[in-house]
Design an enzyme around this catalytic site. Structure first.
Site, PDB file in Angstrom:
ATOM      1  N   LYS A 148       4.458  12.411  -2.144  1.00 40.67           N
ATOM      2  CA  LYS A 148       5.306  11.317  -1.679  1.00 40.67           C
ATOM      3  C   LYS A 148       6.217  11.844  -0.563  1.00 40.67           C
ATOM      4  O   LYS A 148       7.010  12.765  -0.774  1.00 40.67           O
ATOM      5  CB  LYS A 148       6.146  10.763  -2.827  1.00 40.67           C
ATOM      6  CG  LYS A 148       6.963   9.539  -2.441  1.00 40.67           C
ATOM      7  CD  LYS A 148       7.650   8.949  -3.659  1.00 40.67           C
ATOM      8  CE  LYS A 148       8.481   7.733  -3.290  1.00 40.67           C
ATOM      9  NZ  LYS A 148       9.135   7.138  -4.497  1.00 40.67           N
TER      10      LYS A 148
ATOM     11  N   ASP B  28       7.816   4.837  -9.550  1.00 37.04           N
ATOM     12  CA  ASP B  28       8.579   4.674  -8.306  1.00 37.04           C
ATOM     13  C   ASP B  28      10.083   4.683  -8.547  1.00 37.04           C
ATOM     14  O   ASP B  28      10.711   3.639  -8.722  1.00 37.04           O
ATOM     15  CB  ASP B  28       8.168   3.396  -7.558  1.00 37.04           C
ATOM     16  CG  ASP B  28       6.840   3.565  -6.836  1.00 37.04           C
ATOM     17  OD1 ASP B  28       6.456   4.714  -6.569  1.00 37.04           O
ATOM     18  OD2 ASP B  28       6.185   2.558  -6.549  1.00 37.04           O
TER      19      ASP B  28
ATOM     20  N   ASP C   4       4.518  -4.338  -7.288  1.00 42.21           N
ATOM     21  CA  ASP C   4       3.864  -3.148  -6.752  1.00 42.21           C
ATOM     22  C   ASP C   4       4.471  -1.867  -7.328  1.00 42.21           C
ATOM     23  O   ASP C   4       3.943  -0.781  -7.077  1.00 42.21           O
ATOM     24  CB  ASP C   4       3.938  -3.131  -5.217  1.00 42.21           C
ATOM     25  CG  ASP C   4       5.356  -3.228  -4.695  1.00 42.21           C
ATOM     26  OD1 ASP C   4       5.989  -4.274  -4.909  1.00 42.21           O
ATOM     27  OD2 ASP C   4       5.847  -2.275  -4.064  1.00 42.21           O
ATOM     28  N   ASN C   5       5.552  -1.993  -8.104  1.00 44.81           N
ATOM     29  CA  ASN C   5       6.158  -0.839  -8.754  1.00 44.81           C
ATOM     30  C   ASN C   5       5.923  -0.843 -10.264  1.00 44.81           C
ATOM     31  O   ASN C   5       6.623  -0.152 -11.003  1.00 44.81           O
ATOM     32  CB  ASN C   5       7.667  -0.805  -8.489  1.00 44.81           C
ATOM     33  CG  ASN C   5       7.997  -0.523  -7.042  1.00 44.81           C
ATOM     34  OD1 ASN C   5       7.191   0.056  -6.316  1.00 44.81           O
ATOM     35  ND2 ASN C   5       9.171  -0.929  -6.609  1.00 44.81           N
TER      36      ASN C   5
ATOM     37  N   ARG D 120       3.925   5.943   2.123  1.00 44.28           N
ATOM     38  CA  ARG D 120       4.328   7.327   2.372  1.00 44.28           C
ATOM     39  C   ARG D 120       3.876   8.256   1.257  1.00 44.28           C
ATOM     40  O   ARG D 120       4.443   9.329   1.073  1.00 44.28           O
ATOM     41  CB  ARG D 120       5.835   7.421   2.553  1.00 44.28           C
ATOM     42  CG  ARG D 120       6.619   6.838   1.398  1.00 44.28           C
ATOM     43  CD  ARG D 120       8.093   6.928   1.660  1.00 44.28           C
ATOM     44  NE  ARG D 120       8.843   6.277   0.613  1.00 44.28           N
ATOM     45  CZ  ARG D 120      10.047   6.647   0.234  1.00 44.28           C
ATOM     46  NH1 ARG D 120      10.616   7.672   0.799  1.00 44.28           N
ATOM     47  NH2 ARG D 120      10.692   5.998  -0.708  1.00 44.28           N
TER      48      ARG D 120
ATOM     49  N   ARG E 215      -1.423  -0.109  -9.850  1.00 46.37           N
ATOM     50  CA  ARG E 215      -0.284  -0.978 -10.122  1.00 46.37           C
ATOM     51  C   ARG E 215      -0.730  -2.405 -10.379  1.00 46.37           C
ATOM     52  O   ARG E 215      -1.867  -2.775 -10.096  1.00 46.37           O
ATOM     53  CB  ARG E 215       0.645  -0.969  -8.892  1.00 46.37           C
ATOM     54  CG  ARG E 215       1.064   0.420  -8.461  1.00 46.37           C
ATOM     55  CD  ARG E 215       1.070   0.571  -6.938  1.00 46.37           C
ATOM     56  NE  ARG E 215       1.314   1.966  -6.558  1.00 46.37           N
ATOM     57  CZ  ARG E 215       2.529   2.477  -6.410  1.00 46.37           C
ATOM     58  NH1 ARG E 215       3.588   1.706  -6.572  1.00 46.37           N
ATOM     59  NH2 ARG E 215       2.679   3.737  -6.091  1.00 46.37           N
TER      60      ARG E 215
ATOM     61  N   GLY F  40       0.816  -1.216   0.000  1.00 44.13           N
ATOM     62  CA  GLY F  40       0.000   0.000   0.000  1.00 44.13           C
ATOM     63  C   GLY F  40       0.843   1.257   0.000  1.00 44.13           C
ATOM     64  O   GLY F  40       2.073   1.214   0.100  1.00 44.13           O
TER      65      GLY F  40
ATOM     66  N   GLY G 168       6.938   7.152   6.996  1.00 45.48           N
ATOM     67  CA  GLY G 168       6.073   7.871   6.077  1.00 45.48           C
ATOM     68  C   GLY G 168       6.708   9.084   5.427  1.00 45.48           C
ATOM     69  O   GLY G 168       6.055   9.778   4.641  1.00 45.48           O
TER      70      GLY G 168
ATOM     71  N   ARG H  75       4.139  14.032  -7.343  1.00 46.92           N
ATOM     72  CA  ARG H  75       4.231  13.316  -8.609  1.00 46.92           C
ATOM     73  C   ARG H  75       2.851  13.211  -9.250  1.00 46.92           C
ATOM     74  O   ARG H  75       1.820  13.266  -8.567  1.00 46.92           O
ATOM     75  CB  ARG H  75       4.865  11.948  -8.412  1.00 46.92           C
ATOM     76  CG  ARG H  75       4.181  11.039  -7.421  1.00 46.92           C
ATOM     77  CD  ARG H  75       5.017   9.784  -7.234  1.00 46.92           C
ATOM     78  NE  ARG H  75       4.338   8.798  -6.400  1.00 46.92           N
ATOM     79  CZ  ARG H  75       4.857   7.602  -6.096  1.00 46.92           C
ATOM     80  NH1 ARG H  75       6.041   7.264  -6.558  1.00 46.92           N
ATOM     81  NH2 ARG H  75       4.188   6.764  -5.337  1.00 46.92           N
TER      82      ARG H  75
END
Length: 502
Positions: free
Chosen positions: A126, A275, A265-266, A105, A196, A102, A139, A189
């Site tokens: 971010k 990422d 996840d990226n 941060r 993802r 998840g 975070g 960003r």
């Protein structure tokens, strides 16, 4: 998720106070995210700003002391309509199932109408504080990693490589602890979506197929509406994501970019570079190079990236199988990968060598070239840029190239083959150089250049961040006043290491 695309172009650039936020992701069921406020940072200041990224949302350049802008994009102020949230997803990390992850941060502050009227653009902060998905993290992001992501996002966009964008970096004197104490920062960003591969895996591995369908239907409606009329829209979605991912890997390989952490996840459902952590651009060529000091096994080395891109697509295919409904259709969609990668990579390499046609022997020519790069550890970017200066009937034009190479005899033999190949299509030197310079960058974000900017920024001198951004946004131009930014890395740069710590 309701599609609130606007077809109206802004009449004039807006200030941050005039931006009209919504949050389409917040229209999904509550299980998909956690609503929360960013954690404020004291006394934020502007470190870097991309006017080019800002234009995509119709935002004008702020004054350095524009407090509304600083507070909004640091997380100290919540805009009307924003509905900030952190999304849940899962993923495979270094090939192992890691379970729930998840936005640990990153907090989405909503989306804005794109300035060209084509869709909407989501903005994330971010480094904006702890979320329920932070695990053991604090975070926060540090100034070092935030500057790297900011500069590389914009550099990749200028190179024509699909990527998330970076609007700005704001800093604060608040200290956060990594290997040493560093100062905190937030990078804003931007992307049409940050969904993802791991977003799909999350619902599949939790056996929540209804939620999996909700996610897929939202992605189709919001991001791929042209696929809705397909015989099997879910299979069509997998096929298109596979194609985009294959093309992205080809772009990375062709420019010598290494991501460093290609976990599922990226991986972007839109085929964007997502990422920016321990990334790097290839310098002394080594196909086995690992840009991430944390990656002890070399899973994400340069030469492995295309295979890992395919592996990740298969992981997505597994997660989408309940929706597609057929192993055969899933395999057919995934079967596009290798052919698409090879086709796009061949096209990119053909352009990098200044070739206008395809010949049967081109693969042999490329293999011999990469063997020279490998054996002599030639600087990747400099080699291709200098190659554009080679003249068909003048071997003296090779001297700058030969200076990059240890085994000059091997290069001379290859150059004979290359010249013969150019003559085969009646290549003209000046025309070819223009075409090659338009695809072979003179400037990339070398680690040492980023480090110089970071060192100055840590002393509140942000001039090098601004200068590097200016140079990297025109990577194919000569920019003679900045020639030194195309130089080979200095000796001290060999000690630089990047890892997952940020």
């Amino acid at each position: 998720m309701q599609d609130t695309n606007s077809s109206t172009l802004p009449l004039a650039a807006l200030s941050s106070a005039q931006l009209q936020f919504a949050n389409r992701f917040a229209d999904l069921p509550p299980a998909f995210y956690t609503r929360l406020q960013p954690t404020p940072l004291p006394a934020p200041y502007l470190v870097g700003f991309s006017a080019d990224a800002a234009r995509s949302i119709g935002l004008k350049t702020p004054a350095a002391d524009d407090q509304h802008f600083l507070d909004l994009f640091t997380g100290n102020l919540i805009a009307s309509g924003s509905q900030p949230l952190a999304a849940v997803y899962s993923g495979h990390q270094f090939g192992q199932w890691a379970g729930q992850l998840g936005d640990g941060r990153a907090i989405s502050i909503g989306d804005l109408a794109a300035a060209d009227g084509k869709g909407r653009i989501e903005l994330q902060l971010k480094g904006s504080g702890k979320t329920p998905y932070s695990r053991m993290g604090d975070g926060r992001a540090v100034l070092r990693s935030s500057i790297r992501e900011f500069l590389c996002s914009e550099a990749m966009a200028a190179l024509g490589i699909p990527t998330t964008r970076a609007l700005c970096v704001t800093g604060s004197d608040q200290r956060v602890l990594r290997e040493t104490a560093e100062t905190a920062a937030v990078v804003t960003r931007m992307a049409p979506s940050f969904i993802r591969f791991g977003s799909f895996e999350h619902w599949y591995y939790n056996q929540r197929h209804d939620d999996l369908k909700i996610l897929a239907d939202a992605v189709l409606a919001q991001l791929y509406p042209e696929l809705l009329d397909s015989a099997n829209p879910y299979a069509a979605l997998l096929k298109e994501v596979t194609r985009r991912t294959a093309h992205l890997m080809a772009h990375w390989q062709a420019v010598g970019f290494m991501h460093g952490v290609m976990n599922t996840d990226n991986m972007s459902i839109l085929g964007l570079t997502l990422d920016y952590g321990p990334f790097g651009f290839m310098e002394a060529f080594d196909a086995n190079h690992i840009c991430n000091h944390t990656d002890q096994q070399g899973r994400y080395s340069y030469q492995m990236q295309p295979k890992i891109g395919q592996w990740n697509c298969f992981a997505l295919g597994q997660a989408m199988l309940p929706l597609i409904g057929s192993v055969e259709e899933t395999e057919a969609a995934l079967g596009e990968y290798q052919a698409q990668f090879e086709l796009r990579h061949a096209q990119l390499m053909q352009a990098k060598l200044g070739l206008r046609s395809t010949q049967a022997e081109d693969g042999t020519l490329l293999d011999a070239m990469f063997a020279i790069l490998q054996n002599s550890h030639v600087d990747f970017t400099s080699f291709f840029r200098q190659l554009g200066n080679l003249r068909i009937d003048d071997t003296a034009s090779d001297e700058a190239l030969r200076d990059l190479i240890i085994d000059r005899q091997a290069f001379d033999a290859w150059a004979l083959q290359y010249r013969a190949r150019l003559r085969l299509e009646n290549s003209e030197d000046a025309t070819r150089k223009l075409a090659m310079d338009a695809v072979n960058p003179k400037y990339v974000l070398r680690n040492y250049l980023a480090q110089v900017a970071i060192d100055k920024a840590q002393n509140k001198d942000f001039s090098e961040v601004e200068r590097l951004l200016q140079i990297l946004q025109q990577p194919f131009d000569e920019q003679p006043e900045f020639d030194r930014y195309a130089d080979l890395p200095p000796d001290w740069a060999s000690h630089l290491e990047v890892s997952c710590s940020s």
